[in-house]
Motif scaffolding. Structure first.
Motif, PDB file in Angstrom:
ATOM      1  N   TYR A   1       9.243  49.668  57.382  1.00 61.32           N
ATOM      2  CA  TYR A   1      10.103  49.544  56.212  1.00 61.32           C
ATOM      3  C   TYR A   1      11.417  48.906  56.657  1.00 61.32           C
ATOM      4  O   TYR A   1      12.241  49.521  57.332  1.00 61.32           O
ATOM      5  CB  TYR A   1      10.359  50.920  55.604  1.00 61.32           C
ATOM      6  N   ASP A   2      11.606  47.631  56.274  1.00 59.48           N
ATOM      7  CA  ASP A   2      12.848  46.922  56.600  1.00 59.48           C
ATOM      8  C   ASP A   2      13.877  47.194  55.505  1.00 59.48           C
ATOM      9  O   ASP A   2      13.630  46.922  54.329  1.00 59.48           O
ATOM     10  CB  ASP A   2      12.589  45.423  56.727  1.00 59.48           C
ATOM     11  N   ILE A   3      15.027  47.698  55.912  1.00 59.52           N
ATOM     12  CA  ILE A   3      16.060  48.086  54.949  1.00 59.52           C
ATOM     13  C   ILE A   3      16.908  46.882  54.563  1.00 59.52           C
ATOM     14  O   ILE A   3      17.438  46.170  55.424  1.00 59.52           O
ATOM     15  CB  ILE A   3      16.952  49.196  55.530  1.00 59.52           C
ATOM     16  N   ASP A   4      17.021  46.662  53.280  1.00 55.60           N
ATOM     17  CA  ASP A   4      17.849  45.569  52.768  1.00 55.60           C
ATOM     18  C   ASP A   4      19.234  46.072  52.376  1.00 55.60           C
ATOM     19  O   ASP A   4      20.238  45.457  52.698  1.00 55.60           O
ATOM     20  CB  ASP A   4      17.173  44.914  51.565  1.00 55.60           C
ATOM     21  N   GLN A   5      19.275  47.221  51.698  1.00 57.24           N
ATOM     22  CA  GLN A   5      20.543  47.709  51.160  1.00 57.24           C
ATOM     23  C   GLN A   5      20.492  49.214  50.928  1.00 57.24           C
ATOM     24  O   GLN A   5      19.470  49.756  50.504  1.00 57.24           O
ATOM     25  CB  GLN A   5      20.848  46.991  49.841  1.00 57.24           C
ATOM     26  N   LEU A   6      21.576  49.885  51.251  1.00 58.84           N
ATOM     27  CA  LEU A   6      21.754  51.305  50.948  1.00 58.84           C
ATOM     28  C   LEU A   6      23.033  51.428  50.132  1.00 58.84           C
ATOM     29  O   LEU A   6      24.116  51.132  50.624  1.00 58.84           O
ATOM     30  CB  LEU A   6      21.846  52.135  52.224  1.00 58.84           C
ATOM     31  N   ARG A   7      22.888  51.859  48.869  1.00 56.18           N
ATOM     32  CA  ARG A   7      24.024  51.876  47.950  1.00 56.18           C
ATOM     33  C   ARG A   7      24.307  53.290  47.451  1.00 56.18           C
ATOM     34  O   ARG A   7      23.397  54.106  47.288  1.00 56.18           O
ATOM     35  CB  ARG A   7      23.761  50.989  46.725  1.00 56.18           C
ATOM     36  N   PHE A   8      25.595  53.534  47.184  1.00 58.81           N
ATOM     37  CA  PHE A   8      26.049  54.755  46.541  1.00 58.81           C
ATOM     38  C   PHE A   8      26.884  54.353  45.326  1.00 58.81           C
ATOM     39  O   PHE A   8      27.858  53.610  45.465  1.00 58.81           O
ATOM     40  CB  PHE A   8      26.931  55.579  47.493  1.00 58.81           C
ATOM     41  N   PHE A   9      26.499  54.818  44.131  1.00 60.82           N
ATOM     42  CA  PHE A   9      27.289  54.492  42.949  1.00 60.82           C
ATOM     43  C   PHE A   9      27.139  55.601  41.901  1.00 60.82           C
ATOM     44  O   PHE A   9      26.126  56.316  41.860  1.00 60.82           O
ATOM     45  CB  PHE A   9      26.894  53.129  42.362  1.00 60.82           C
ATOM     46  N   ILE A  10      28.154  55.727  41.063  1.00 58.70           N
ATOM     47  CA  ILE A  10      28.172  56.723  39.991  1.00 58.70           C
ATOM     48  C   ILE A  10      27.814  56.029  38.690  1.00 58.70           C
ATOM     49  O   ILE A  10      28.332  54.948  38.383  1.00 58.70           O
ATOM     50  CB  ILE A  10      29.551  57.403  39.899  1.00 58.70           C
ATOM     51  N   ILE A  11      26.926  56.659  37.909  1.00 64.79           N
ATOM     52  CA  ILE A  11      26.417  56.048  36.683  1.00 64.79           C
ATOM     53  C   ILE A  11      26.214  57.131  35.626  1.00 64.79           C
ATOM     54  O   ILE A  11      26.092  58.316  35.943  1.00 64.79           O
ATOM     55  CB  ILE A  11      25.089  55.299  36.974  1.00 64.79           C
ATOM     56  N   ASP A  12      26.186  56.715  34.351  1.00 71.27           N
ATOM     57  CA  ASP A  12      25.943  57.662  33.257  1.00 71.27           C
ATOM     58  C   ASP A  12      24.570  58.310  33.399  1.00 71.27           C
ATOM     59  O   ASP A  12      23.601  57.661  33.814  1.00 71.27           O
ATOM     60  CB  ASP A  12      26.030  56.945  31.896  1.00 71.27           C
ATOM     61  N   GLN A  13      24.480  59.591  33.039  1.00 68.28           N
ATOM     62  CA  GLN A  13      23.194  60.290  33.078  1.00 68.28           C
ATOM     63  C   GLN A  13      22.195  59.662  32.115  1.00 68.28           C
ATOM     64  O   GLN A  13      21.023  59.491  32.423  1.00 68.28           O
ATOM     65  CB  GLN A  13      23.378  61.781  32.753  1.00 68.28           C
ATOM     66  N   LYS A  14      22.680  59.311  30.926  1.00 68.59           N
ATOM     67  CA  LYS A  14      21.821  58.693  29.924  1.00 68.59           C
ATOM     68  C   LYS A  14      22.480  57.402  29.455  1.00 68.59           C
ATOM     69  O   LYS A  14      23.630  57.395  29.040  1.00 68.59           O
ATOM     70  CB  LYS A  14      21.591  59.637  28.734  1.00 68.59           C
ATOM     71  N   LYS A  15      21.729  56.330  29.511  1.00 69.74           N
ATOM     72  CA  LYS A  15      22.248  55.027  29.104  1.00 69.74           C
ATOM     73  C   LYS A  15      22.079  54.834  27.610  1.00 69.74           C
ATOM     74  O   LYS A  15      20.974  54.953  27.085  1.00 69.74           O
ATOM     75  CB  LYS A  15      21.512  53.919  29.859  1.00 69.74           C
ATOM     76  N   SER A  16      23.191  54.559  26.923  1.00 68.32           N
ATOM     77  CA  SER A  16      23.147  54.310  25.486  1.00 68.32           C
ATOM     78  C   SER A  16      22.569  52.936  25.201  1.00 68.32           C
ATOM     79  O   SER A  16      22.799  51.971  25.947  1.00 68.32           O
ATOM     80  CB  SER A  16      24.562  54.414  24.897  1.00 68.32           C
ATOM     81  N   LYS A  17      21.815  52.837  24.131  1.00 62.10           N
ATOM     82  CA  LYS A  17      21.207  51.553  23.764  1.00 62.10           C
ATOM     83  C   LYS A  17      22.255  50.552  23.319  1.00 62.10           C
ATOM     84  O   LYS A  17      22.040  49.342  23.366  1.00 62.10           O
ATOM     85  CB  LYS A  17      20.184  51.766  22.647  1.00 62.10           C
ATOM     86  N   ARG A  18      23.406  51.053  22.844  1.00 60.21           N
ATOM     87  CA  ARG A  18      24.427  50.168  22.287  1.00 60.21           C
ATOM     88  C   ARG A  18      25.471  49.737  23.320  1.00 60.21           C
ATOM     89  O   ARG A  18      26.248  48.828  23.063  1.00 60.21           O
ATOM     90  CB  ARG A  18      25.132  50.862  21.120  1.00 60.21           C
ATOM     91  N   THR A  19      25.526  50.423  24.435  1.00 59.93           N
ATOM     92  CA  THR A  19      26.566  50.110  25.408  1.00 59.93           C
ATOM     93  C   THR A  19      25.943  49.801  26.774  1.00 59.93           C
ATOM     94  O   THR A  19      24.881  50.311  27.124  1.00 59.93           O
ATOM     95  CB  THR A  19      27.545  51.287  25.574  1.00 59.93           C
ATOM     96  N   ALA A  20      26.615  48.947  27.503  1.00 60.48           N
ATOM     97  CA  ALA A  20      26.156  48.610  28.851  1.00 60.48           C
ATOM     98  C   ALA A  20      26.557  49.725  29.802  1.00 60.48           C
ATOM     99  O   ALA A  20      27.641  50.314  29.697  1.00 60.48           O
ATOM    100  CB  ALA A  20      26.783  47.295  29.299  1.00 60.48           C
ATOM    101  N   SER A  21      25.675  50.043  30.733  1.00 57.08           N
ATOM    102  CA  SER A  21      25.941  51.095  31.708  1.00 57.08           C
ATOM    103  C   SER A  21      26.826  50.548  32.821  1.00 57.08           C
ATOM    104  O   SER A  21      26.540  49.499  33.400  1.00 57.08           O
ATOM    105  CB  SER A  21      24.627  51.625  32.294  1.00 57.08           C
TER     106      SER A  21
END
Length: 281
Positions: A193-213
């Motif tokens: 398994y060749d690793i390309d990227q390891l990311r840490f980010f905070i995001i909304d629990q539920k993505k609204s259909k009307r708004t971008a996450s």
């Protein structure tokens, strides 16, 4: 007569001062004396010393003792006698946190212990060895990352697996405003398994259909361990140091691992309740 009396008085004063100095020196030494730990080692058996931090320096008192760091790890020292019945000698070890460990070595055909785990230092302990002050904060983070990398699993944390690849959170630690994430990568497949990227980010629990996450990226201060490849039939631990943060309500921290030239991407979600279980050290 007066001159003779004066010389005698001066001699008495000098003797008293010398005696006081010797006594003061002796008292200081007795308080700061570090008694070596007795340890028996054998010709036919290997003794393993397991330290809480990576080993920085090793000094043996005699060539009749064989010493080496265990292959592939930074905190295990292996000892063996080079000949029968060697003369008593000493061993000094300095670890990455500045701790000095002293041992008095004797030959023993049947050592009472072959695996000795050295305990963490108590709170308030001041290191005896002082390293260069340059890049002091970065050195502290590197040292703390090494410490976390050898800790036992402390959290039944979230995990993610796909096609024989697993990403698991083993524990979270905090020290001086820095969070340390202890992660295990496992490859149970027949393809590296060749690793390309390891990311840490905070995001909304539920993505609204009307708004971008919106993603709030958390940039690592340091990553300890192999983040290039996970070989087949192997496991490895990496530690990621991040500046202290908390997770707002209705949001999650996402840890995302992406494969280079492949599709075995993994991600796991960490909630604030997990973050609150971080261990202070």
């Amino acid at each position: 007569m007066k001159t003779k009396t004066l010389l005698i008085a001066i001699a008495l004063v000098m003797t008293a001062i010398q005696g006081w100095a010797q006594q003061a020196t002796f008292q200081t030494d007795s308080k700061s004396r570090l008694e070596p730990l007795p340890l028996g080692i054998s010709l036919q058996k290997t003794t393993n010393l397991i330290f809480p931090f990576a080993i920085r320096s090793v000094d043996r008192g005699s060539s009749e003792v064989l010493v080496q760091k265990a292959k592939g790890v930074e905190n295990v020292l292996q000892l063996k006698a080079a000949k029968d019945s060697f003369q008593q000698t000493n061993l000094s070890v300095i670890t990455a946190d500045g701790s000095l460990y002293s041992f008095m070595l004797n030959f023993s055909a049947q050592p009472t212990s072959l695996n000795l785990q050295l305990a963490d230092k108590p709170m308030g302990y001041e290191p005896l060895a002082i390293f260069a002050a340059a890049k002091d904060n970065q050195e502290k983070i590197l040292t703390a990352s090494e410490f976390v990398s050898v800790k036992n699993r402390s959290l039944s944390g979230p995990s993610s697996s796909r096609s024989g690849i697993q990403l698991q959170l083993l524990g979270m630690f905090i020290r001086e405003g820095v969070l340390y994430f202890q992660l295990q990568l496992a490859n149970n497949s027949k393809i590296p398994y060749d690793i390309d990227q390891l990311r840490f980010f905070i995001i909304d629990q539920k993505k609204s259909k009307r708004t971008a996450s919106q993603e709030l990226e958390q940039s690592p201060l340091h990553i300890h361990g192999n983040t290039t490849v996970v070989h087949t039939a192997s496991k490895q631990v990496i530690v990621v140091a991040l500046e202290k943060f908390t997770i707002p309500d209705k949001k999650n921290l996402v840890i995302q691992l992406n494969e280079k030239n492949g599709g075995r991407h993994l991600q796991l979600k960490v909630a604030n309740r997990h973050l609150e279980r971080s261990i202070s050290f």
